[in-house]
Design an enzyme around this catalytic site. Sequence first.
Site, PDB file in Angstrom:
ATOM      1  N   GLY A 265       1.253 -13.711  -2.925  1.00 50.46           N
ATOM      2  CA  GLY A 265       0.614 -12.413  -2.824  1.00 50.46           C
ATOM      3  C   GLY A 265      -0.871 -12.549  -2.586  1.00 50.46           C
TER       4      GLY A 265
ATOM      5  CG  ASP B  73      -0.757  -0.957  -4.911  1.00 53.41           C
ATOM      6  OD1 ASP B  73      -0.701  -0.392  -3.793  1.00 53.41           O
ATOM      7  OD2 ASP B  73      -0.692  -2.185  -5.046  1.00 53.41           O
TER       8      ASP B  73
END
Length: 452
Positions: A95, A209
């Site tokens: 990530g 998010d």
Amino acid sequence: MVSSTCNPAKYLSGQCGGKSRFILLIGAVFVGASLMISVALLCCFIRRRSKLKARHSTKRLLSAATGNCNIPFYSYKEIEKATNSFSDKQRLGNGAYGTVYAGKLHDEWVAIKRIKHRGHEIMDQVMNEIKLISSVRHPNLVQLLGCSIEHGEQILVYEFMENGTLCQHLQRERGVGLSWLSRLNIAAETAQAISHLHSAANPPIYHRDIKSSNILLDCKFRSKVADFGLSRLGMAETSHISTAPQGTPGYLDPQYHQNFHLSDKSDVYSFGVVLAEIISGLKAVDFNRPPDEVNLAALATDRIGRACLNEIIDPFLEPCMDDAWTLSSVQKVAELAFRCLAFHRDMRPTMIEVTAELELIKLSRWPSSEENTYTASSEGSSHCSPSSVSEKPLSITKSRSLRSVIALQNGDAGSFNSSEKLRDNSPVSFQNTWSSERSSPSSNSLLSNVIQ
């Protein structure tokens, strides 16, 4: 006669004998070596003390962040052993801020997120996630199990999600596709989790998010919202807080992007994009689509607003569109997504309202003629039944189900969870791989040879 003693002055003037010179040279070398060893030991002591001080400082920060919640600390050796020295075979994915590995701690599979960047900004984000995720408890929020801060590492340990992410299933990166009922259950559970953050937490928490890759699925396809790194605490007495826009393109509230006003309605907008993904199976942003269709939010609002929903419905769901309830519920969810995607935040519903509407859509499936008792039955097509597994019968009254919506807003895990009762018990295999793509814990693929 040469003196038996020789000092440095005599040595330099050449008055010392050869043997005396040799002894003096050996002494000088010994003194020099002793000084060097002393300096080295002092440096090691200072360095070790500095590391211990930094570690204790981090522990104090963690203790302050978690408050009364005790987050377990794992040693680096435990983490290293659990991941086979961070073996590539156990890597779930990379990530933006770290790499996620599958690991086994105390005979339990977990997701281990190893932060790859260092610095104050990353540390702040890690502390922020630990603080927020440890301050709330809800069955549809991913659980932080512990952390490790030894050897300059920042490692977070989360519960393991066997079925990857909602995004992977919608994009057919994992599995053969989700039935409409499974999608509706996942949407309702996700809404419950976000609503809990907004309404039950004090002060409220804005996730910032919300996206399909941050919606994780456990072995029974129950939804768990993850990744609190960008989350922020709101203020109950104000409608918004001012902060620089952060989030994922395609999910970001346009009004928040325009005026820097973050509110609970920013999460509502992001959830509206997720609903559009659930209906269409399309990516939030896809540059392979025509220029005016790159952004799914714009595409969905256009098609729904023009009553052309059929143009964006996931082809996987089309065989079920002949069923009256499926067609009606898809249309209702589309209308809800349309309202969530309104440009002006005041036009969007609250997450409590969104949760209640999704629960009512689910309940509309059961005929009211059966004395308010609703029994789920299996359907013939695998497209129409969750994961090709017939649902278990349940006997709940409508009023009790509606009460459960309110209970879920208050985070009462002991209360009846209607969506969990409606959940299918789909079998899961660890041999199914997860595609490596995103950053949230457990959000990427577990290779088939990780778990034997």
